[in-house]
Design a protein around this motif. Structure first.
Motif, short mmCIF file in Angstrom:
data_model
loop_
_atom_site.label_atom_id
_atom_site.label_comp_id
_atom_site.label_asym_id
_atom_site.label_seq_id
_atom_site.Cartn_x
_atom_site.Cartn_y
_atom_site.Cartn_z
N VAL A 96 6.97 6.71 72.93
CA VAL A 96 6.94 6.20 74.39
C VAL A 96 6.25 7.19 75.12
O VAL A 96 5.59 7.27 76.07
CB VAL A 96 8.09 5.68 74.71
CG1 VAL A 96 8.02 5.47 76.55
CG2 VAL A 96 8.60 4.38 74.10
N LEU A 97 6.82 8.43 75.08
CA LEU A 97 6.67 9.62 75.77
C LEU A 97 5.45 10.41 75.66
O LEU A 97 4.99 11.41 76.61
CB LEU A 97 7.88 10.72 75.60
CG LEU A 97 9.16 10.12 76.31
CD1 LEU A 97 10.30 11.51 76.25
CD2 LEU A 97 9.07 9.73 77.68
N GLY A 98 4.51 9.99 74.49
CA GLY A 98 3.36 10.63 74.51
C GLY A 98 3.03 11.16 73.02
O GLY A 98 1.85 11.46 72.78
N ALA A 99 4.03 11.12 71.98
CA ALA A 99 3.57 11.27 70.59
C ALA A 99 3.15 10.11 69.87
O ALA A 99 3.66 9.61 69.15
CB ALA A 99 5.03 11.82 69.96
N ASN A 100 1.84 9.96 70.21
CA ASN A 100 1.04 8.94 69.87
C ASN A 100 -0.48 8.98 69.69
O ASN A 100 -0.95 10.04 70.23
CB ASN A 100 1.31 7.44 70.71
CG ASN A 100 0.89 7.72 72.14
OD1 ASN A 100 -0.03 8.00 72.59
ND2 ASN A 100 2.18 7.58 72.96
N PRO A 101 -1.29 8.37 69.06
CA PRO A 101 -2.66 8.46 68.81
C PRO A 101 -3.36 8.39 70.34
O PRO A 101 -4.54 9.18 70.20
CB PRO A 101 -3.15 7.49 67.83
CG PRO A 101 -1.94 6.67 67.17
CD PRO A 101 -0.75 7.11 68.46
N THR A 102 -3.12 8.12 71.12
CA THR A 102 -3.59 8.13 72.53
C THR A 102 -3.33 9.44 73.45
O THR A 102 -4.16 9.85 74.14
CB THR A 102 -3.49 6.88 73.46
OG1 THR A 102 -2.03 6.95 73.91
CG2 THR A 102 -3.80 5.55 72.76
N GLY A 103 -2.19 10.02 73.12
CA GLY A 103 -1.62 10.97 73.84
C GLY A 103 -1.33 10.84 75.22
O GLY A 103 -1.32 11.57 75.85
N ARG B 126 14.60 8.31 67.77
CA ARG B 126 13.84 9.38 68.29
C ARG B 126 12.36 9.29 68.24
O ARG B 126 11.62 9.54 69.11
CB ARG B 126 14.32 10.94 67.95
CG ARG B 126 13.62 12.22 68.48
CD ARG B 126 13.98 13.27 68.02
NE ARG B 126 13.31 14.28 68.63
CZ ARG B 126 13.51 15.51 68.48
NH1 ARG B 126 14.63 15.95 67.69
NH2 ARG B 126 12.87 16.37 69.28
N ALA B 127 11.80 9.02 66.99
CA ALA B 127 10.45 8.66 66.96
C ALA B 127 9.87 7.62 67.86
O ALA B 127 8.78 7.99 68.43
CB ALA B 127 10.05 8.40 65.28
N GLN B 128 10.73 6.63 68.18
CA GLN B 128 10.08 5.72 68.95
C GLN B 128 10.16 6.18 70.43
O GLN B 128 9.41 5.98 71.23
CB GLN B 128 11.17 4.37 68.86
CG GLN B 128 11.07 3.73 67.26
CD GLN B 128 9.48 3.59 67.22
OE1 GLN B 128 8.58 2.69 67.64
NE2 GLN B 128 9.12 3.93 66.08
N ALA B 129 11.15 6.77 70.78
CA ALA B 129 11.41 7.39 72.04
C ALA B 129 10.32 8.49 72.32
O ALA B 129 9.78 8.47 73.45
CB ALA B 129 12.62 8.14 72.40
N ASP B 130 9.67 9.38 71.38
CA ASP B 130 8.92 10.12 71.44
C ASP B 130 7.36 9.55 71.56
O ASP B 130 6.67 10.05 72.33
CB ASP B 130 8.72 10.95 70.25
CG ASP B 130 10.02 12.26 70.32
OD1 ASP B 130 10.81 12.28 71.32
OD2 ASP B 130 10.19 12.86 69.42
N THR C 73 2.50 0.30 63.46
CA THR C 73 1.25 0.67 63.85
C THR C 73 1.07 2.03 63.02
O THR C 73 1.89 2.50 62.56
CB THR C 73 1.00 0.99 65.31
OG1 THR C 73 1.59 2.01 65.79
CG2 THR C 73 1.25 -0.36 66.24
N ALA C 74 -0.18 2.19 62.91
CA ALA C 74 -0.64 3.32 62.23
C ALA C 74 -0.08 4.67 62.77
O ALA C 74 0.14 5.65 62.16
CB ALA C 74 -2.02 3.39 61.98
N GLY C 75 0.14 4.46 64.18
CA GLY C 75 0.89 5.74 65.01
C GLY C 75 2.16 5.75 64.85
O GLY C 75 3.03 6.56 65.40
N GLY C 76 2.90 4.67 64.25
CA GLY C 76 4.37 4.74 63.95
C GLY C 76 5.17 3.76 64.89
O GLY C 76 6.42 3.92 64.71
N MET C 77 4.46 3.26 65.65
CA MET C 77 5.18 2.45 66.73
C MET C 77 5.64 1.03 66.01
O MET C 77 4.82 0.41 65.50
CB MET C 77 4.28 2.01 67.93
CG MET C 77 5.07 0.98 69.02
SD MET C 77 3.97 0.67 70.58
CE MET C 77 2.70 -0.29 69.41
N LEU C 78 6.92 0.71 66.36
CA LEU C 78 7.63 -0.74 65.71
C LEU C 78 6.65 -1.62 66.68
O LEU C 78 6.46 -1.69 68.03
CB LEU C 78 8.80 -0.80 66.27
CG LEU C 78 9.88 0.16 65.28
CD1 LEU C 78 11.35 -0.06 65.71
CD2 LEU C 78 9.64 -0.40 63.79
#
Length: 524
Positions: A414-421, A408-412, A347-352
């Motif tokens: 999950v924990l909130g480092a994403n466009p929705t916060g 780590r990017a995928q784990a982060d 995704t644009a936010g980096g999620m697989l």
């Protein structure tokens, strides 16, 4: 209920209508950097498995809003099937995803034992890991009532999904379903064998007698699955709409052989994985996902580990190299370095992104496999390699630290480092899903109000409520956002707000590793 994997799922008409009305409205984007408490995430993940327990709950149960449930499971069939886990937000016990959950918890415990023990004073988290695994294996031992009999499901998905009740109030069918010689199920037998074998490694030090018991069951189940071959959804048609074995049984049988070889050291199991590599697809399938249904990437990485360590006979080498090529395909696909061979979308936010239904299962499993493979690479470098080994990808080679960075990017994410916060782990951070599609969490707890909640009453009084769930199912990782990073926190939005045990299981090891790395960085 099935979660992804291309599996067709039976939905209630009510849920189907409500889902059609759910708009996917993005939250405001989050800004700034992110620092996460991985130790807390680890603690939360282990709490989640207590929320999913079926059976008679122990005195030290920490999730107090849950009560005893399913205490007559198996009684109708004359077998004790009390215990185990509910897979998600429903009240059915499905054997295939439950066994996979146990396998992944055990793999986490094997690979990250030291980090888990160090994560809390007196090894507290390690004790909870062992308890989570044993709650599953105790049930699987019961389910394997005879050498050629495995009870693979308790409860009926159709009737269950027409009711919205706490497990403590269940009035739906608790019919149990089995596979046997005349009604084979090599996939569920193979996965259960893998779970038993992996768990036997975990308990070898602390409870050797129990470890031997698990290993005996694993060996019998493997023999049963191989001798009486067939897909379990052909024998138990009730499971087809929920956890159909789309990938077949080849991956589970090879996966079981790899785990039995690791648990016993006996060459016969590695011989099987090598001899059957082509017939069962282990050395031929190049896959871009790893899940409760599709085990190829996991077993290919286990094979690659054997090759790296040189723990094989010369005649095994060529086939193990073929396994390794396929393992590299999966890892390179996650990294986006596969070129024309195909990559996993992001995704644009980096999620697989693999599939819209419960995509988080693919994210967390990828984070786990990336982490363990990076550790295997680093371990082989420490074994005398002249230069650090790399992952061979069609576009360019990748170092171990690149794999760890993506994990780590995928784990982060999950924990909130994403466009929705939003943290997609329930109970972690300030913003997380409050309306999880989960029967027990969405209804007032039995401890707070013991009045019976009926089948339709649950829908009328609790499912349709606009407010947040009265109980927080801490540590649950929900299905997560869509391909555009959008997420709608609605109870009816089961594709995104339902959580599963196999979403959280691989993160136990990942969080332990990330906490260890964070502590090491602070000490520098």
């Amino acid at each position: 209920m099935a979660r992804g994997g291309g599996v067709r799922t039976q939905l209630t008409p009510l849920c189907a209508v409500l889902m059609a009305l759910v708009p996917l409205i993005p939250f405001a984007a989050a800004g700034g950097g992110f620092e996460f408490d991985y130790k807390r995430a680890l603690h939360s993940s282990l709490l989640y498995f207590e929320a999913q327990r079926s059976g008679h709950l122990p005195y030290n149960q920490r999730v107090k809003w849950r009560g005893h449930s399913g205490l007559a499971d198996g009684l109708q069939q004359g077998v004790d099937l009390v215990g185990g886990y509910y897979d998600a937000g429903d009240n059915v016990k499905f054997g295939l995803p439950m066994a996979f959950t146990v396998t992944m918890l055990s793999w986490s415990a094997i690979e990250f034992r030291d980090e888990l023990i160090a994560a809390a004073a007196a090894g507290e988290e390690w004790r909870h890991v062992l308890e989570a695994i044993k709650w599953g294996t105790d049930y699987l031992v019961k389910a394997h009532a005879e050498p050629d009999v495995l009870w693979a499901e308790v409860g009926d998905g159709d009737t269950d999904h027409y009711c919205w009740q706490r497990p403590e109030d269940m009035t739906t069918s608790r019919q149990a379903y089995k596979v046997d010689r005349d009604n084979p199920g090599s996939d569920v037998a193979g996965e259960t064998a893998a779970a038993m074998a992996a768990a036997s490694i975990v308990f070898r030090r602390s409870n050797p007698r129990y470890a031997r018991l698990l290993l005996r069951h694993a060996e019998q189940l493997f023999e049963f699955g191989d001798k009486h071959r067939g897909k379990y959804d052909g024998s138990i048609t009730e499971v087809w709409r929920y956890y159909a074995s789309v990938s077949g049984y080849g991956d589970e049988m090879l996966w079981a052989a790899m785990w039995l070889h690791r648990a016993t050291g006996r060459t016969e199991y590695l011989d099987y994985a090598v001899d059957m590599a082509d017939e069962l697809g282990g050395a031929t399938w190049a896959i871009g996902e790893f899940s409760w249904d599709v085990k190829y990437a996991g077993l290919q990485i286990l094979a690659a580990k054997l090759l790296m360590e040189g723990r094989h006979r010369p005649e095994h080498r060529r086939t193990l190299e073929q396994y390794t090529v396929k393992a590299e395909h999966y890892l390179c696909a996650c990294l986006g370095k596969n070129g024309a061979a195909g990559n996993v979308n992001r995704t644009a936010g980096g999620m697989l992104f693999v599939r819209r239904w419960n995509n988080m299962q693919y994210v967390t499993n990828a984070a786990f496999l990336l982490t363990v493979y990076a550790r295997y690479l680093l371990a082989s470098a420490g074994a005398g390699e002249e230069s650090p080994p790399v992952l061979r990808c069609p576009d360019e080679a990748a170092r171990a630290d690149e794999l760890l960075a993506l994990a780590r990017a995928q784990a982060d994410y999950v924990l909130g480092a994403n466009p929705t916060g939003v943290s997609y782990m329930v109970g972690y951070g300030r913003r997380f899903p409050r309306r999880v599609h989960h029967r027990a969490a969405s209804i007032v707890s039995h401890a707070a109000d013991g009045r019976f909640v009926g089948c339709v009453q649950g829908y009328d009084d609790w499912f349709r409520r606009a407010g947040p769930n009265p109980n927080v199912v801490v540590g649950a990782i929900v299905g997560g956002p869509d391909h555009r990073d959008r997420f709608s926190d609605r109870r009816s939005n089961y594709m995104q707000t339902e959580a599963c045990t196999y979403n959280t299981a691989p993160m136990v090891g990942v969080f332990a590793h990330l906490h260890s790395q964070a502590e090491a960085a602070e000490m520098k």
